[in-house]
Write a protein that holds these residues in place. Sequence first.
Motif, PDB file in Angstrom:
ATOM      1  N   SER A  76       0.817  -1.220   0.000  1.00  0.00           N
ATOM      2  CA  SER A  76       0.000   0.000   0.000  1.00  0.00           C
ATOM      3  C   SER A  76       0.847   1.264   0.000  1.00  0.00           C
ATOM      4  N   SER A  79       1.520   3.672  -2.977  1.00  0.00           N
ATOM      5  CA  SER A  79       0.612   4.748  -3.373  1.00  0.00           C
ATOM      6  C   SER A  79       1.174   6.131  -3.068  1.00  0.00           C
ATOM      7  N   ILE A  88      -2.326   3.568  -6.949  1.00  0.00           N
ATOM      8  CA  ILE A  88      -3.715   4.008  -6.764  1.00  0.00           C
ATOM      9  C   ILE A  88      -4.586   3.475  -7.897  1.00  0.00           C
ATOM     10  N   ALA A 132      -9.371   1.907  -0.541  1.00  0.00           N
ATOM     11  CA  ALA A 132      -7.925   1.933  -0.282  1.00  0.00           C
ATOM     12  C   ALA A 132      -7.202   2.751  -1.346  1.00  0.00           C
ATOM     13  N   PHE A 135      -7.947   6.629  -0.397  1.00  0.00           N
ATOM     14  CA  PHE A 135      -7.231   7.117   0.783  1.00  0.00           C
ATOM     15  C   PHE A 135      -5.871   6.419   0.856  1.00  0.00           C
ATOM     16  N   SER A 136      -4.803   7.179   0.682  1.00  0.00           N
ATOM     17  CA  SER A 136      -3.466   6.586   0.608  1.00  0.00           C
ATOM     18  C   SER A 136      -2.770   6.604   1.963  1.00  0.00           C
ATOM     19  N   MET A 137      -1.730   5.778   2.085  1.00  0.00           N
ATOM     20  CA  MET A 137      -0.919   5.729   3.298  1.00  0.00           C
ATOM     21  C   MET A 137       0.017   6.936   3.362  1.00  0.00           C
ATOM     22  N   HIS A 158      -6.239  10.265   6.294  1.00  0.00           N
ATOM     23  CA  HIS A 158      -6.416   9.416   5.112  1.00  0.00           C
ATOM     24  C   HIS A 158      -5.665   8.091   5.266  1.00  0.00           C
ATOM     25  N   ALA A 159      -4.564   8.091   6.025  1.00  0.00           N
ATOM     26  CA  ALA A 159      -3.859   6.838   6.289  1.00  0.00           C
ATOM     27  C   ALA A 159      -4.704   5.924   7.184  1.00  0.00           C
ATOM     28  N   HIS A 162      -7.326   4.460   5.076  1.00  0.00           N
ATOM     29  CA  HIS A 162      -6.737   3.410   4.239  1.00  0.00           C
ATOM     30  C   HIS A 162      -6.610   2.105   5.037  1.00  0.00           C
ATOM     31  N   ALA A 165     -10.046   0.606   5.387  1.00  0.00           N
ATOM     32  CA  ALA A 165     -10.504   0.020   4.125  1.00  0.00           C
ATOM     33  C   ALA A 165      -9.788  -1.301   3.851  1.00  0.00           C
ATOM     34  N   GLY A 166      -8.486  -1.330   4.120  1.00  0.00           N
ATOM     35  CA  GLY A 166      -7.734  -2.561   3.917  1.00  0.00           C
ATOM     36  C   GLY A 166      -8.208  -3.675   4.830  1.00  0.00           C
TER      37      GLY A 166
END
Length: 246
Positions: A76, A79, A88, A132, A135-137, A158-159, A162, A165-166
């Motif tokens: 991830s 991204s 992404i 995922a 919203f990025s890490m 956002h992390a 993410h 979501a993961g």
Amino acid sequence: MTATQHTTPLTSPLTARPAARRSAPGQAGAASPAVSTGSTRALLTCAVLTTPVFGIVSLTQAFTREGFDLLRHPLSMLSTGDLGWLQIGNFWITAVLTVAGAIGLRRVMRGTPGGTWAPRLLLVEGAGLAAAGVFSMDPGDGFPAGTPLGAPAGMSWHAMLHMAAGSVAFTALIAACFVLGRHFARAGRARHAVASRLGGLALLLGNGWAMSGGRAGSLTLCVGVLVAMAWASVVAAAKRADLGRR
């Protein structure tokens, strides 16, 4: 006689046309079974492609992007940085393929044990993958190149989304594998049932080890994800082959 002569030319064309329309090749009614089978095969092909697409794009970046170490960095994290759009996009494309494949599996598994929940869980997985990608890490531990070593001091909103979501995507995929295990066990296909459960177990253990902070946890997570995804692709390929033999 006069009435008969006038009635025949007026009624015969009108009664003949519907019959011709029903029997004409290429019309919607005549072609619908073929169209349905063809679209289902296409949807199942999407499920087959999920693992090659996600795996090839992710691993190619993992071994070529400067500073990335699969022993320390989860996939991830690809991204982030200038080339983050590649991963992404990979998440989004894989999400679309997963959702399409779930629809195909729902069609061919309808009325069978697990035929309701396995496709539903794969739909949830697809939604989690899409989120995922949105919203990025955060950058961290030396990646992208130039980022200070060590974990970030804090985690952005956002992390955190993410990660959530993961977790949803992984949980849904694990559950789908075990539901598929029940599906194959009830069908008398013991080897497929065992493989399904092993796929779910691989992701369960790989994710659990990574979340516990275990050594090379990002690698165990990567292996678990790809194994579980690969089994879902194998199932879709098998269902697609069965469809072609009908």
